[in-house]
Design a protein around this motif. Structure first.
Motif, PDB file in Angstrom:
ATOM      1  N   PHE A   1     -38.456 -18.585  34.775  1.00 41.18           N
ATOM      2  CA  PHE A   1     -37.242 -19.373  34.627  1.00 41.18           C
ATOM      3  C   PHE A   1     -37.078 -20.277  35.848  1.00 41.18           C
ATOM      4  CE2 PHE A   1     -32.726 -19.991  35.396  1.00 41.18           C
ATOM      5  CZ  PHE A   1     -32.271 -20.419  34.159  1.00 41.18           C
ATOM      6  N   GLY A   2     -36.697 -21.536  35.602  1.00 45.09           N
ATOM      7  CA  GLY A   2     -36.439 -22.463  36.698  1.00 45.09           C
ATOM      8  C   GLY A   2     -37.305 -23.707  36.608  1.00 45.09           C
ATOM      9  N   PHE A   3     -37.333 -24.485  37.683  1.00 41.08           N
ATOM     10  CA  PHE A   3     -38.101 -25.733  37.686  1.00 41.08           C
ATOM     11  C   PHE A   3     -39.596 -25.438  37.777  1.00 41.08           C
ATOM     12  CE2 PHE A   3     -33.930 -27.249  38.942  1.00 41.08           C
ATOM     13  CZ  PHE A   3     -33.842 -28.449  38.252  1.00 41.08           C
TER      14      PHE A   3
ATOM     15  N   ARG B   1     -42.012 -32.699  36.861  1.00 45.41           N
ATOM     16  CA  ARG B   1     -41.305 -31.458  37.181  1.00 45.41           C
ATOM     17  C   ARG B   1     -40.025 -31.384  36.371  1.00 45.41           C
ATOM     18  NH1 ARG B   1     -42.129 -27.576  40.580  1.00 45.41           N
ATOM     19  NH2 ARG B   1     -40.439 -26.371  41.560  1.00 45.41           N
ATOM     20  N   ARG B   2     -39.927 -30.345  35.533  1.00 45.33           N
ATOM     21  CA  ARG B   2     -38.782 -30.200  34.626  1.00 45.33           C
ATOM     22  C   ARG B   2     -38.201 -28.781  34.719  1.00 45.33           C
ATOM     23  NH1 ARG B   2     -38.633 -34.284  30.732  1.00 45.33           N
ATOM     24  NH2 ARG B   2     -39.559 -36.142  31.705  1.00 45.33           N
ATOM     25  N   MET B   3     -36.968 -28.651  34.225  1.00 45.29           N
ATOM     26  CA  MET B   3     -36.295 -27.357  34.181  1.00 45.29           C
ATOM     27  C   MET B   3     -36.804 -26.550  32.992  1.00 45.29           C
ATOM     28  SD  MET B   3     -34.138 -25.222  35.411  1.00 45.29           S
ATOM     29  CE  MET B   3     -33.236 -23.765  34.879  1.00 45.29           C
ATOM     30  N   HIS B   4     -37.205 -25.309  33.238  1.00 42.56           N
ATOM     31  CA  HIS B   4     -37.629 -24.394  32.168  1.00 42.56           C
ATOM     32  C   HIS B   4     -36.519 -23.372  31.977  1.00 42.56           C
ATOM     33  CE1 HIS B   4     -40.446 -21.101  30.520  1.00 42.56           C
ATOM     34  NE2 HIS B   4     -40.309 -22.031  29.596  1.00 42.56           N
ATOM     35  N   SER B   5     -35.818 -23.443  30.841  1.00 44.50           N
ATOM     36  CA  SER B   5     -34.599 -22.664  30.629  1.00 44.50           C
ATOM     37  C   SER B   5     -34.856 -21.280  30.070  1.00 44.50           C
ATOM     38  CB  SER B   5     -33.657 -23.422  29.679  1.00 44.50           C
ATOM     39  OG  SER B   5     -34.307 -23.673  28.443  1.00 44.50           O
ATOM     40  N   GLY B   6     -36.080 -20.771  30.130  1.00 47.43           N
ATOM     41  CA  GLY B   6     -36.382 -19.434  29.641  1.00 47.43           C
ATOM     42  C   GLY B   6     -37.607 -18.884  30.331  1.00 47.43           C
TER      43      GLY B   6
ATOM     44  N   ARG C   1     -32.530 -16.689  22.315  1.00 50.33           N
ATOM     45  CA  ARG C   1     -33.335 -17.605  21.509  1.00 50.33           C
ATOM     46  C   ARG C   1     -34.800 -17.192  21.580  1.00 50.33           C
ATOM     47  NH1 ARG C   1     -30.897 -23.712  22.682  1.00 50.33           N
ATOM     48  NH2 ARG C   1     -28.719 -23.211  22.156  1.00 50.33           N
ATOM     49  N   TYR C   2     -35.483 -17.259  20.421  1.00 50.74           N
ATOM     50  CA  TYR C   2     -36.880 -16.872  20.290  1.00 50.74           C
ATOM     51  C   TYR C   2     -37.610 -18.046  19.623  1.00 50.74           C
ATOM     52  CZ  TYR C   2     -34.320 -12.463  20.629  1.00 50.74           C
ATOM     53  OH  TYR C   2     -33.456 -11.456  21.016  1.00 50.74           O
TER      54      TYR C   2
ATOM     55  N   TYR D   1     -38.596 -17.400  25.398  1.00 54.89           N
ATOM     56  CA  TYR D   1     -37.425 -16.529  25.243  1.00 54.89           C
ATOM     57  C   TYR D   1     -36.321 -16.981  26.187  1.00 54.89           C
ATOM     58  CZ  TYR D   1     -34.621 -12.254  25.663  1.00 54.89           C
ATOM     59  OH  TYR D   1     -33.596 -11.351  25.703  1.00 54.89           O
ATOM     60  N   GLU D   2     -35.123 -17.211  25.620  1.00 61.21           N
ATOM     61  CA  GLU D   2     -33.978 -17.671  26.411  1.00 61.21           C
ATOM     62  C   GLU D   2     -32.810 -16.707  26.257  1.00 61.21           C
ATOM     63  OE1 GLU D   2     -32.676 -21.599  25.637  1.00 61.21           O
ATOM     64  OE2 GLU D   2     -34.657 -22.522  25.872  1.00 61.21           O
ATOM     65  N   VAL D   3     -31.991 -16.627  27.312  1.00 60.26           N
ATOM     66  CA  VAL D   3     -30.697 -15.935  27.290  1.00 60.26           C
ATOM     67  C   VAL D   3     -29.658 -16.926  27.780  1.00 60.26           C
ATOM     68  CG1 VAL D   3     -29.314 -14.057  28.213  1.00 60.26           C
ATOM     69  CG2 VAL D   3     -31.706 -13.662  27.654  1.00 60.26           C
ATOM     70  N   ARG D   4     -28.611 -17.108  26.993  1.00 59.08           N
ATOM     71  CA  ARG D   4     -27.535 -18.040  27.358  1.00 59.08           C
ATOM     72  C   ARG D   4     -26.191 -17.316  27.324  1.00 59.08           C
ATOM     73  NH1 ARG D   4     -28.611 -23.774  26.730  1.00 59.08           N
ATOM     74  NH2 ARG D   4     -30.850 -24.107  26.417  1.00 59.08           N
ATOM     75  N   ILE D   5     -25.333 -17.613  28.312  1.00 56.13           N
ATOM     76  CA  ILE D   5     -23.974 -17.083  28.362  1.00 56.13           C
ATOM     77  C   ILE D   5     -23.016 -18.252  28.249  1.00 56.13           C
ATOM     78  CG2 ILE D   5     -22.292 -15.821  29.740  1.00 56.13           C
ATOM     79  CD1 ILE D   5     -24.509 -14.286  31.002  1.00 56.13           C
TER      80      ILE D   5
END
Length: 462
Positions: free
Chosen positions: A344-346, A355-360, A403-404, A440-444
């Motif tokens: 998770f992260g850049f 260079r991009r943000m990886h949200s999972g 998210r899957y 795989y992502e987790v969002r709040i």
């Protein structure tokens, strides 16, 4: 003008011929002139190979041989490098598999230990409940015995006072009888009249004395019973203290990791527990008449009861934590062997977009590897979404969504309820990918958070 041009052309040809003859002469010592004879039916012909021509053929052959050697060396180096990379990849894969097997075994051992500890905990809780019931019953019995002893003591004191008064009156009458003459003293006449009353009083006193002795004996026995009950209560209290101490230690050991798990995930524990408590707050039962204790008065909770109630509250807190944990994505979404390929992260985009943000997080395994729900929830999306490919979204409690993505197959529908560990799809390579894996992502509340925080926290507890 034509003659001048012809003369210039012939001059250039003569110069070139001279240079070629000079070169042939220089090379003739090392490469003598060769002739190749070609015989046919019409006659015999030959091809003359001058030294310069032989040198050109040898140079071309040497260049061809050198090129062949260089190409072969490059090919062999690539083959050796590829073989080393494959061997290194196989070694890394073996290390990952061994580590995953060890983690899986450790997880199973932790689960077995947790189940055994929970079973021992409930057995000890039943013992505490039984001992508390016995303790309350013995307390009621002791209170009733003390009340009975107090009543007996009051009756005994009253009887002793009546006996002393009767003895005083009897002695007074005897004194008056001895001092007076026979038939002349009116007190004597009264004494003779009251002779039957005195005999009755004497018998009553003797009976009262016997009852007193019996009451004293009963009081002594009751005091012995009270002493025995007190000794038994002290033993029960000491045993209860030891049991309570072990239970409180077990509760502390069980409660701290659960609280730490939610705090590590950045979730406010008290708000989560209040939400779970509101969802599990049903009460009821038939309306029964009011009953009173036989010992009279309102019961005052003792230290044991207060301690037991505190322990029960902590147990309820543990139960609420476990209910909340079932609703939180602390489980692994991938079954079997896999490789953790991106966090998770850049990061540098795998398709060269900078260079991009990886949200999972990404887990790589073979196509068709089972994908499981990380927690209890309801499916809100199951279909194709640009970039994600085949995607499943599951809504959980506390505003959490998982998210899957990049699935090869979706095994459920929108609106379907799932439990943690249920198979929801298969791993694939749909959407924007470079190979087979699960994104795989987790969002709040719609904001992405690091899923490994929940996975690591769950691994520390379960």
């Amino acid at each position: 003008m034509h003659k001048t041009a012809g003369y210039g052309t012939n001059g250039a040809g003569t110069l070139q011929k001279r240079l070629l003859d000079t070169l042939n002469t220089a090379l003739e010592r090392h490469l003598p002139e060769q002739r190749m004879f070609l015989k046919s039916e019409s006659g015999t012909r030959f091809i003359r190979l001058r030294p310069a021509t032989s040198a050109a053929i040898l140079a071309g052959g040497a260049l061809l041989m050198s090129w062949t050697i260089v190409v072969t060396a490059i090919f062999l180096m690539d083959a050796i490098s590829s073989g080393n990379q494959r061997e290194q990849a196989q070694r890394e894969r073996a290390i990952y598999e061994a580590r995953l097997n060890a983690l899986s075994q450790e997880r199973d051992d932790r689960a077995s230990e947790s189940a055994a500890a929970q079973e021992r905990f409930f057995v000890a809780l039943d013992q505490v409940s039984n001992m508390q019931s016995e303790l309350l019953a013995s307390e009621d019995r002791r209170t009733e015995l003390e009340t009975g002893i107090e009543v007996i003591q009051k009756t005994l004191r009253r009887t002793i006072k009546e006996r002393d008064a009767a003895r005083g009156a009897h002695e007074t009458l005897l004194a008056e009888i001895e001092e007076g003459a026979e038939g002349t003293n009116p007190t004597l006449a009264r004494a003779q009249t009251a002779d039957g009353s005195v005999a009755f009083l004497t018998a009553a006193l003797e009976k009262t004395a016997a009852e007193r002795d019996e009451a004293i004996k009963f009081s002594s026995e009751a005091e012995q019973i009270v002493s025995d009950l007190q000794f038994e209560m002290d033993l029960n209290e000491d045993r209860n203290n030891r049991i309570f101490q072990r239970l409180e230690e077990a509760v502390t050991v069980s409660l701290e990791p659960l609280d730490k798990m939610f705090r590590a995930a950045g979730m406010p524990t008290e708000r989560i527990l209040d939400e779970v408590r509101r969802g599990y707050s049903g009460q009821g039962g038939p309306l029964l008449p009011v009953t009173k204790s036989t010992s009279g008065g309102a019961s005052i909770p003792d230290s044991t009861s207060l301690r037991a109630n505190t322990l029960l509250k902590e147990l309820d807190r543990i139960n609420l934590f476990r209910i909340a944990a079932d609703k939180t994505p602390v489980g692994l979404p991938v079954s079997g062997n896999f490789r953790y390929t991106s966090g998770f992260g850049f990061r540098n985009d795998p398709k060269g977009a900078g260079r991009r943000m990886h949200s999972g997080v990404d887990f790589a395994a073979s196509r068709g590897t089972p994908i499981n729900a990380a927690a209890d929830g309801v499916v809100t999306f199951a279909g194709w979404q640009s970039g994600y490919g085949k995607l499943i979204k599951i809504r959980h409690a506390f505003g959490i969504e998982t998210r899957y993505a990049h699935l090869s197959k979706i095994r459920l529908n929108v609106g379907q309820k799932v439990s943690r560990g249920d198979r929801i799809g298969d791993m694939g390579a749909t959407g924007r990918v470079t190979g087979t894996h699960l994104h795989y992502e987790v969002r709040i509340n719609g904001n992405p958070v690091n899923p490994m925080t929940y996975i690591k926290a769950g691994r520390d507890v379960f």
